[in-house]
Design an enzyme around this catalytic site. Structure first.
Site, PDB file in Angstrom:
ATOM      1  N   SER A 146       6.043   1.884   4.457  1.00 30.34           N
ATOM      2  CA  SER A 146       4.730   1.723   5.091  1.00 30.34           C
ATOM      3  C   SER A 146       4.408   0.236   5.130  1.00 30.34           C
ATOM      4  CB  SER A 146       3.692   2.461   4.243  1.00 30.34           C
ATOM      5  OG  SER A 146       2.378   1.962   4.453  1.00 30.34           O
ATOM      6  N   TYR A 159      -1.013   5.525  -2.941  1.00 25.96           N
ATOM      7  CA  TYR A 159      -0.119   5.499  -1.773  1.00 25.96           C
ATOM      8  C   TYR A 159       0.596   4.151  -1.719  1.00 25.96           C
ATOM      9  CZ  TYR A 159       1.176   6.031   3.213  1.00 25.96           C
ATOM     10  OH  TYR A 159       1.851   6.118   4.403  1.00 25.96           O
TER      11      TYR A 159
END
Ligand code: GCO
Length: 255
Positions: A146, A159
């Site tokens: 990400s 996350y």
């Protein structure tokens, strides 16, 4: 000249592939010739995804297991063994998001995100690598990172920690498995339009921020990952190890 991007004869397992980025990457790998094993927890969504391939005369295998449960992961790979299926391309894509300020976050919610977005990649990657090493055949592991593999945004700490871990787990996989001709790399998607980001994209302020902050001035689409996942899954990237390729419209390249 050998086609450096032909996946014919390879079998790819994509975790979390009944929708979103996982399904798009599965379709790309299938178009490049790979046999596909779809994975998902929701049986109905998994059947719908498989039906999309069937409508194009492509038969896929499906597998449903909890990527965070070691016993379930082992059982899933034993079932693949029984079906005579060896995974030589793994896309560790399954993931979840949890948005909450850290001062309010419970350890249980923290742990669930870490387990799903990071530990699962270890568990599933370990099963794939064990079999490839035992068989003496090479393979490909592509972990989905990400933007938060590199930088943080407030309210998505677990996350971010997990995706940062994905970047260095990828390096660890390269460190231990490259000598077995297993190439481990990662893809870092930018802000992509998926179910996970729908609420963000429908917020005019956040939508405006993403478009202003991204040199390409648009959100990414799942199909924007197709060429990068094919490249990292293909013979042409046989000397690429431990890398992360950001497919982010340039967001990480600019202030
Ligand atoms: C968020 C988003 C991001 C994206 C993606 C960006 O809340 O900021 O969920 O985390 O999903 O990871 O690369």
């Amino acid at each position: 000249m050998m086609n450096l991007f032909d996946l014919t004869g390879r079998t790819a397992l994509i975790t979390g592939s009944s929708g979103g980025l996982g399904l798009a990457m599965s379709q790309a790998l299938s178009d490049a010739g790979a046999a596909i094993v779809l994975h998902g927890r929701n049986q109905d969504k998994l059947r719908e995804a498989a039906a999309q391939f069937a409508s194009r005369d492509v038969e896929v295998e499906t597998l449903s297991f909890d990527v965070t449960c070691e016993a379930d992961v082992h059982r899933a790979f034993e079932s693949l063994d029984e079906r005579g299926i060896t995974i030589d391309i793994l896309i560790n894509n399954a993931g979840m998001q949890h948005r909450q300020p850290m001062v309010e976050l419970s350890l249980a919610d923290w742990q669930k995100v870490i387990d799903t977005n990071l530990s699962a990649a270890f568990l599933v990657g370990q099963q794939v690598a064990r079999r490839l090493i035992e068989k003496g055949q090479g393979g490909k592991i592509i972990n989905v990172g990400s933007l938060t593999s590199q930088v943080a945004r407030a309210t998505v700490a677990p996350y971010t920690a997990a995706k940062g871990g994905i970047r260095l787990l990828t390096c660890s996989m390269a460190a231990e498995w490259a000598e077995h001709n297993i190439q481990a790399n990662a893809i870092g998607p930018g802000y992509m339009l998926t179910d996970m980001t729908r609420a963000l994209s429908e917020d005019p302020t956040f939508d405006g921020w993403v478009k202003a902050r991204t040199p390409s001035r648009r959100w990414g689409l799942p199909e924007d990952l197709a060429s990068t996942v094919i490249y990292l899954a293909a013979p042409g990237s046989g000397y690429v190890n431990g890398q992360i390729i950001y497919v982010d419209g340039g967001m990480l390249a600019v202030l």
